[in-house]
Design a protein around this motif. Structure first.
Motif, PDB file in Angstrom:
ATOM      1  N   TYR A  36     -37.055  59.607  68.170  1.00 20.45           N
ATOM      2  CA  TYR A  36     -36.532  58.337  67.657  1.00 20.45           C
ATOM      3  C   TYR A  36     -37.695  57.513  67.125  1.00 20.45           C
ATOM      4  CZ  TYR A  36     -38.295  55.908  71.815  1.00 20.45           C
ATOM      5  OH  TYR A  36     -39.113  55.388  72.788  1.00 20.45           O
ATOM      6  N   GLY A  37     -37.367  56.460  66.368  1.00 19.36           N
ATOM      7  CA  GLY A  37     -38.437  55.696  65.735  1.00 19.36           C
ATOM      8  C   GLY A  37     -39.204  56.567  64.763  1.00 19.36           C
ATOM      9  N   LYS A  38     -38.461  57.352  63.982  1.00 22.22           N
ATOM     10  CA  LYS A  38     -39.065  58.416  63.167  1.00 22.22           C
ATOM     11  C   LYS A  38     -39.613  57.892  61.835  1.00 22.22           C
ATOM     12  CE  LYS A  38     -36.817  62.377  63.285  1.00 22.22           C
ATOM     13  NZ  LYS A  38     -35.732  63.382  63.258  1.00 22.22           N
ATOM     14  N   VAL A  39     -40.466  56.885  61.925  1.00 25.29           N
ATOM     15  CA  VAL A  39     -41.129  56.346  60.739  1.00 25.29           C
ATOM     16  C   VAL A  39     -42.463  57.069  60.585  1.00 25.29           C
ATOM     17  CG1 VAL A  39     -42.095  54.291  59.657  1.00 25.29           C
ATOM     18  CG2 VAL A  39     -40.035  54.108  61.081  1.00 25.29           C
ATOM     19  N   PRO A  40     -42.685  57.787  59.482  1.00 23.76           N
ATOM     20  CA  PRO A  40     -43.894  58.603  59.365  1.00 23.76           C
ATOM     21  C   PRO A  40     -45.127  57.781  59.012  1.00 23.76           C
ATOM     22  CG  PRO A  40     -42.569  58.829  57.395  1.00 23.76           C
ATOM     23  CD  PRO A  40     -41.768  57.972  58.342  1.00 23.76           C
ATOM     24  N   VAL A  41     -46.271  58.267  59.466  1.00 23.63           N
ATOM     25  CA  VAL A  41     -47.575  57.743  59.076  1.00 23.63           C
ATOM     26  C   VAL A  41     -48.253  58.801  58.223  1.00 23.63           C
ATOM     27  CG1 VAL A  41     -49.847  56.977  59.871  1.00 23.63           C
ATOM     28  CG2 VAL A  41     -47.786  56.331  61.148  1.00 23.63           C
ATOM     29  N   THR A  42     -48.755  58.397  57.067  1.00 26.99           N
ATOM     30  CA  THR A  42     -49.383  59.325  56.135  1.00 26.99           C
ATOM     31  C   THR A  42     -50.900  59.213  56.232  1.00 26.99           C
ATOM     32  OG1 THR A  42     -47.527  59.144  54.606  1.00 26.99           O
ATOM     33  CG2 THR A  42     -49.580  60.016  53.713  1.00 26.99           C
ATOM     34  N   GLY A  43     -51.567  60.343  56.241  1.00 26.40           N
ATOM     35  CA  GLY A  43     -53.022  60.355  56.274  1.00 26.40           C
ATOM     36  C   GLY A  43     -53.558  61.756  56.086  1.00 26.40           C
ATOM     37  N   ARG A  44     -54.874  61.873  56.170  1.00 23.05           N
ATOM     38  CA  ARG A  44     -55.545  63.154  56.024  1.00 23.05           C
ATOM     39  C   ARG A  44     -55.714  63.767  57.397  1.00 23.05           C
ATOM     40  NH1 ARG A  44     -60.913  63.145  55.459  1.00 23.05           N
ATOM     41  NH2 ARG A  44     -60.749  60.923  54.979  1.00 23.05           N
ATOM     42  N   LEU A  45     -55.230  65.001  57.563  1.00 21.48           N
ATOM     43  CA  LEU A  45     -55.334  65.680  58.852  1.00 21.48           C
ATOM     44  C   LEU A  45     -56.794  66.072  59.096  1.00 21.48           C
ATOM     45  CD1 LEU A  45     -53.637  66.828  61.239  1.00 21.48           C
ATOM     46  CD2 LEU A  45     -53.553  68.991  59.981  1.00 21.48           C
ATOM     47  N   VAL A  46     -57.394  65.494  60.142  1.00 25.60           N
ATOM     48  CA  VAL A  46     -58.823  65.749  60.382  1.00 25.60           C
ATOM     49  C   VAL A  46     -59.090  66.454  61.701  1.00 25.60           C
ATOM     50  CG1 VAL A  46     -59.701  63.948  58.854  1.00 25.60           C
ATOM     51  CG2 VAL A  46     -59.101  63.363  61.227  1.00 25.60           C
ATOM     52  N   ALA A  47     -58.122  66.485  62.608  1.00 23.91           N
ATOM     53  CA  ALA A  47     -58.329  67.209  63.870  1.00 23.91           C
ATOM     54  C   ALA A  47     -56.985  67.502  64.517  1.00 23.91           C
ATOM     55  CB  ALA A  47     -59.204  66.416  64.827  1.00 23.91           C
ATOM     56  N   VAL A  48     -56.889  68.674  65.120  1.00 24.16           N
ATOM     57  CA  VAL A  48     -55.727  69.062  65.923  1.00 24.16           C
ATOM     58  C   VAL A  48     -56.253  69.779  67.152  1.00 24.16           C
ATOM     59  CG1 VAL A  48     -53.576  70.363  66.048  1.00 24.16           C
ATOM     60  CG2 VAL A  48     -54.283  69.351  63.868  1.00 24.16           C
ATOM     61  N   PRO A  62     -49.982  62.080  70.069  1.00 26.97           N
ATOM     62  CA  PRO A  62     -49.795  63.284  70.885  1.00 26.97           C
ATOM     63  C   PRO A  62     -49.311  64.434  70.003  1.00 26.97           C
ATOM     64  CG  PRO A  62     -48.588  61.420  71.793  1.00 26.97           C
ATOM     65  CD  PRO A  62     -49.031  61.030  70.420  1.00 26.97           C
ATOM     66  N   ARG A  63     -49.654  65.639  70.384  1.00 29.12           N
ATOM     67  CA  ARG A  63     -49.110  66.776  69.643  1.00 29.12           C
ATOM     68  C   ARG A  63     -47.669  67.064  70.084  1.00 29.12           C
ATOM     69  NH1 ARG A  63     -52.064  72.643  68.571  1.00 29.12           N
ATOM     70  NH2 ARG A  63     -50.608  73.299  66.939  1.00 29.12           N
ATOM     71  N   ASP A  64     -47.427  66.911  71.396  1.00 31.47           N
ATOM     72  CA  ASP A  64     -46.103  67.158  71.935  1.00 31.47           C
ATOM     73  C   ASP A  64     -45.156  66.033  71.532  1.00 31.47           C
ATOM     74  OD1 ASP A  64     -44.081  68.390  73.458  1.00 31.47           O
ATOM     75  OD2 ASP A  64     -44.543  67.114  75.172  1.00 31.47           O
ATOM     76  N   GLY A  65     -44.028  66.380  70.967  1.00 35.85           N
ATOM     77  CA  GLY A  65     -43.024  65.394  70.613  1.00 35.85           C
ATOM     78  C   GLY A  65     -43.201  64.739  69.257  1.00 35.85           C
ATOM     79  N   TYR A  66     -44.143  65.254  68.454  1.00 24.36           N
ATOM     80  CA  TYR A  66     -44.391  64.685  67.131  1.00 24.36           C
ATOM     81  C   TYR A  66     -44.376  65.806  66.090  1.00 24.36           C
ATOM     82  CZ  TYR A  66     -45.482  60.072  68.914  1.00 24.36           C
ATOM     83  OH  TYR A  66     -45.377  58.831  69.489  1.00 24.36           O
ATOM     84  N   SER A  67     -43.847  65.478  64.919  1.00 19.91           N
ATOM     85  CA  SER A  67     -43.814  66.446  63.823  1.00 19.91           C
ATOM     86  C   SER A  67     -44.960  66.172  62.859  1.00 19.91           C
ATOM     87  CB  SER A  67     -42.484  66.366  63.075  1.00 19.91           C
ATOM     88  OG  SER A  67     -42.339  65.093  62.458  1.00 19.91           O
ATOM     89  N   VAL A  68     -45.491  67.230  62.272  1.00 18.38           N
ATOM     90  CA  VAL A  68     -46.546  67.136  61.253  1.00 18.38           C
ATOM     91  C   VAL A  68     -46.030  67.860  60.017  1.00 18.38           C
ATOM     92  CG1 VAL A  68     -48.947  67.650  60.649  1.00 18.38           C
ATOM     93  CG2 VAL A  68     -48.348  67.106  63.036  1.00 18.38           C
ATOM     94  N   THR A  69     -45.914  67.117  58.916  1.00 19.53           N
ATOM     95  CA  THR A  69     -45.338  67.676  57.693  1.00 19.53           C
ATOM     96  C   THR A  69     -46.317  67.511  56.545  1.00 19.53           C
ATOM     97  OG1 THR A  69     -43.142  66.978  58.466  1.00 19.53           O
ATOM     98  CG2 THR A  69     -43.339  67.653  56.166  1.00 19.53           C
ATOM     99  N   ALA A  70     -46.627  68.619  55.865  1.00 15.72           N
ATOM    100  CA  ALA A  70     -47.528  68.548  54.717  1.00 15.72           C
ATOM    101  C   ALA A  70     -46.858  67.801  53.571  1.00 15.72           C
ATOM    102  CB  ALA A  70     -47.932  69.957  54.262  1.00 15.72           C
ATOM    103  N   GLN A  71     -47.653  67.041  52.858  1.00 17.51           N
ATOM    104  CA  GLN A  71     -47.145  66.304  51.692  1.00 17.51           C
ATOM    105  C   GLN A  71     -46.807  67.258  50.551  1.00 17.51           C
ATOM    106  OE1 GLN A  71     -45.980  63.309  51.926  1.00 17.51           O
ATOM    107  NE2 GLN A  71     -47.525  61.970  51.038  1.00 17.51           N
TER     108      GLN A  71
END
Length: 307
Positions: free
Chosen positions: A264-276, A298-307
């Motif tokens: 929930y609260g699924k408002v995305p933040v856009t940026g450059r992926l620099v560490a995982v 957090p990695r758990d519970g969050y989605s990461v989507t390429a632009q």
């Protein structure tokens, strides 16, 4: 790097209360940057890039989202391993899970509707209450969370209270012999329920005594600061060195991605992926006002989507 901790929060936020109690357990000195109860949040949106949830922790140009990750950060930053969720045993972890998911979303629905409406009118006034209700409906729109109401909500809340009473019959605290993050994670939905109901928590004797003890831990040494001071902390610092990334990144390091909560609260933040890493995702945001910022999720519970 500016080494003072800033918590962006508002006083009636239950998840912020969870973090404030963590700071109290550690006896920490911290800076309080009060935010509006709903967006827009001019003190916070420019730092996070629009992350919807609250609280958010800030140390210089590093921004930390989600209380699970904030707990991990505080455990290391304040040398307080009791705050690290990874140190909680399986039974306490199950109570945390129940409290932060089913019981949390049942806490408001368990309050009788007339009393809940009265609480919102007292706090926000008629127009503010309407705006608040609309905002919270938008918060869960498109998500996977379905908040129970009425009898079902009360049953969910009572289930947590029963399980908690059983745990406290053999342990002084949820996590064992001493207070820990397990207590605060279990406490905050009950704190929300009591605040909305405007009555003391009614539960078994062990739970009531524990609830009182948790509240007495307090919030540490809190200092109110201005938005400009929080912004200066970001502007005058460089992000800390990045952790080494794992091999199985959800997108190539260096690419532009969107990160958003999955529930929930699924408002995305856009940026450059620099560490995982095994437990976090870090985005770099190049801003005109602050320069380079690193936003941690957090990695758990969050989605990461390429632009």
């Amino acid at each position: 790097m500016n080494d003072f901790l800033i918590l962006h929060h508002y006083d009636s936020s239950p998840y912020a209360e969870k973090v404030r109690l963590m700071l109290g357990l550690a006896g920490a000195s911290w800076s309080s940057m009060l935010s509006p109860v709903q967006p827009p949040r001019p003190n916070l949106d420019p730092l996070t890039g629009g992350y919807r949830r609250i609280p958010v922790a800030q140390v210089g140009a590093d921004i930390f989202c989600d209380t699970a990750l904030i707990a991990t950060e505080l455990a290391e930053m304040l040398d307080c391993p009791e705050l690290d969720p990874a140190n909680v045993d399986a039974e306490a972890a199950a109570l945390m899970e129940q409290a932060q998911k089913k019981a949390f979303f049942a806490a408001i629905g368990a309050v009788p509707t007339p009393r809940l409406l009265g609480t919102m009118l007292l706090k926000f006034g008629p127009i503010g209450a309407v705006k608040f209700i609309k905002d919270r409906m938008d918060l869960v729109k498109g998500g996977t969370v379905r908040a129970p109401q009425g009898d079902k909500a009360r049953a969910e809340l009572n289930s947590l209270l029963d399980n908690l009473e059983t745990r406290l019959e053999t342990h002084a605290w949820v996590g064992g012999d001493a207070p820990s993050v397990a207590d605060f994670a279990t406490f905050h939905p009950l704190w929300l329920y009591a605040a909305c109901n405007r009555r003391p928590l009614e539960a078994g004797p062990k739970v009531e005594a524990w609830y009182q003890r948790v509240g007495e831990i307090g919030h540490g040494q809190r200092e109110e600061i201005t938005q400009e001071r929080a912004f200066a902390a970001a502007r005058d610092a460089e992000p800390r060195p990045l952790p080494e990334s794992v091999a199985d990144t959800p997108a190539p390091i260096g690419t532009t991605v969107k990160v958003a909560p999955a529930d929930y609260g699924k408002v995305p933040v856009t940026g450059r992926l620099v560490a995982v890493t095994a437990d976090r995702v870090v985005l770099a945001r190049d801003t005109d006002h602050f320069g380079l910022l690193h936003v941690h999720f957090p990695r758990d519970g969050y989605s990461v989507t390429a632009q």
